[in-house]
Design a protein around this motif. Structure first.
Motif, PDB file in Angstrom:
ATOM      1  N   ASP A 214      -8.845  -2.976  -2.232  1.00  0.00           N
ATOM      2  CA  ASP A 214      -8.543  -1.691  -1.592  1.00  0.00           C
ATOM      3  C   ASP A 214      -9.777  -0.813  -1.746  1.00  0.00           C
ATOM      4  O   ASP A 214     -10.087  -0.341  -2.841  1.00  0.00           O
TER       5      ASP A 214
ATOM      6  N   GLY B 226     -10.254   2.056  -0.220  1.00  0.00           N
ATOM      7  CA  GLY B 226      -9.834   3.446  -0.252  1.00  0.00           C
ATOM      8  C   GLY B 226     -10.872   4.426   0.259  1.00  0.00           C
ATOM      9  O   GLY B 226     -11.249   4.412   1.442  1.00  0.00           O
ATOM     10  N   PRO B 227     -11.372   5.326  -0.620  1.00  0.00           N
ATOM     11  CA  PRO B 227     -12.296   6.375  -0.202  1.00  0.00           C
ATOM     12  C   PRO B 227     -13.650   5.877   0.274  1.00  0.00           C
ATOM     13  O   PRO B 227     -14.435   6.655   0.813  1.00  0.00           O
TER      14      PRO B 227
ATOM     15  N   ARG C 237     -13.520  -0.666  -7.527  1.00  0.00           N
ATOM     16  CA  ARG C 237     -12.382  -0.688  -6.612  1.00  0.00           C
ATOM     17  C   ARG C 237     -11.439  -1.814  -7.024  1.00  0.00           C
ATOM     18  O   ARG C 237     -11.867  -2.896  -7.427  1.00  0.00           O
TER      19      ARG C 237
ATOM     20  N   CYS D 256       0.835  -1.201   0.000  1.00  0.00           N
ATOM     21  CA  CYS D 256       0.000   0.000   0.000  1.00  0.00           C
ATOM     22  C   CYS D 256       0.876   1.260   0.000  1.00  0.00           C
ATOM     23  O   CYS D 256       1.738   1.422   0.868  1.00  0.00           O
TER      24      CYS D 256
ATOM     25  N   THR E 292      -4.795   3.109   3.997  1.00  0.00           N
ATOM     26  CA  THR E 292      -6.048   2.788   3.315  1.00  0.00           C
ATOM     27  C   THR E 292      -6.815   1.740   4.105  1.00  0.00           C
ATOM     28  O   THR E 292      -6.407   1.346   5.202  1.00  0.00           O
TER      29      THR E 292
END
Length: 370
Positions: free
Chosen positions: A315, A317-318, A301, A266, A270
């Protein structure tokens, strides 16, 4: 945790689309190899309720499994070993594809033993050089078939072959050879009700080769047989949505290695989501690091880290904080709905969508859905 959701309406739509393309001709839907991964019973029942004329499998064992499951549709199978016993096929009203004289004689003998008539369709080789009677065998094979028909032991219902999909010129050359086989069969004294050469590709690209029947597999499931054309461009709807769910979430700092070998590290802090499908379920291990992705909460994703036998990592993430355990994950489905197309996988694996479909493992539950 692992579901292949199969849309009955999509299969209905696809059969109607095939009927439209073929001007209402007869449609045989092939459900070999577990219905191209969709579940043979689900696929067979959906195809027939959608307007198909007949269901087909490769071998007799597959056809008998459908009968055992309560499928009553007309069935055809054509790939047989040298010691095949045709009695179960006759007893279960399964039509037999015959491609050599020894199988014709075995079928007639089984019919005589049972005191009934067996129904068959002759399969001829027109250039694929695979299963099917060679040209030099046609005269003897067809003459014997007509003789057995007169004796009441067999009924010759159809004749078929398979294209090599080697280009327009080659396909039409095979069509000319097939025309000769149909002519010879008629001259021998049999009148076929079903004449079929076109599979999915020729159904959408070779209208002159439709005859009165087409025999489709992939197109019935809503996928394109062409690299250069999508399902949507052919007017088809992918029937399968491969789903799973998030079973673990883990916040990690930058520099964290992911899965076996740490071939993904990474770059920033995250959140990683664990999804319980792996290569035992037909998810190719080599997808890792190739740009494959899934849809979570309506957003794409990336898959990260090596894919395991039972699980892989995404991942998110957001999406951290917006997803929780049990959040649905779509691995592939209808791209018109925003899902990854199965062709994402097949392109990355340098293979065809067929191989991905039939590789889906038995732990994945096939589930019919409207």
């Amino acid at each position: 945790m692992r579901v292949a959701e199969v849309s009955i309406e999509a299969i209905h739509h696809n059969v109607r689309r095939i009927s439209e393309v073929t001007s209402g001709g007869q449609i045989i839907v092939v459900v070999k190899a577990c219905g191209y991964g969709h579940g043979a019973v689900i696929a067979a029942e959906a195809a027939m309720s959608g307007g198909a004329t007949m269901i087909a499998t490769a071998d007799l064992e597959e056809a008998l499994q459908l009968r055992d499951a309560g499928v009553t549709a007309p069935l055809l199978c054509w790939l047989h070993g040298p010691r095949v016993d045709f009695a179960p096929a006759i007893s279960a009203s399964i039509e037999v594809g015959v491609s050599r004289l020894s199988h014709l004689e075995a079928l007639a003998a089984a019919a005589k033993e049972l005191g009934t008539t067996a129904t068959l369709q002759f399969k001829v080789d027109t250039g694929l050089s695979r299963n099917g009677a060679a040209k030099e065998e046609w005269e003897t094979l067809f003459a014997r078939g007509a003789e057995l028909e007169r004796e009441g032991l067999v009924r010759v219902r159809g004749i078929f072959s398979h294209l090599a999909n080697a280009g327009e010129e080659a396909d039409h050359a095979q069509g000319e050879v097939f025309d000769e086989a149909v002519r010879m069969l008629r001259e021998a004294g049999s009148e076929p009700e079903m004449i079929h050469l076109a599979a999915s590709a020729a159904t959408f690209s070779r209208p002159k080769l439709h005859y009165n029947t087409v025999r489709v597999g992939l197109a019935a499931y809503g996928l394109s047989p062409f690299v250069e054309k999508t399902s949507a461009q052919l007017g088809l709807v992918p029937a399968m949505t491969l789903r799973s769910e998030i079973v673990a979430l883990r916040g990690v700092p930058a520099g964290t290695g992911v899965s076996y070998g740490f071939n993904h590290v990474c770059e920033v802090a995250t959140t990683l989501a664990l999804v319980p499908i792996g290569y035992a379920d037909g998810m190719p291990r080599a997808l890792n690091g190739n740009g494959a992705w899934v849809t979570i909460a309506g957003e794409p994703r990336p898959i990260v880290g090596r894919i395991g036998m039972d699980q892989f990592i995404v991942d998110v993430g957001p999406l951290a904080g917006r997803v929780e355990l049990g959040e649905p994950v779509v691995l592939f489905g209808d791209p018109e709905r925003g899902y990854p197309a199965i062709e994402v996988w097949s392109r990355l694996m340098r293979t065809i969508n067929y191989e991905i479909l039939v590789g889906i493992g038995p732990r994945v539950i096939r589930q019919a859905a409207e």
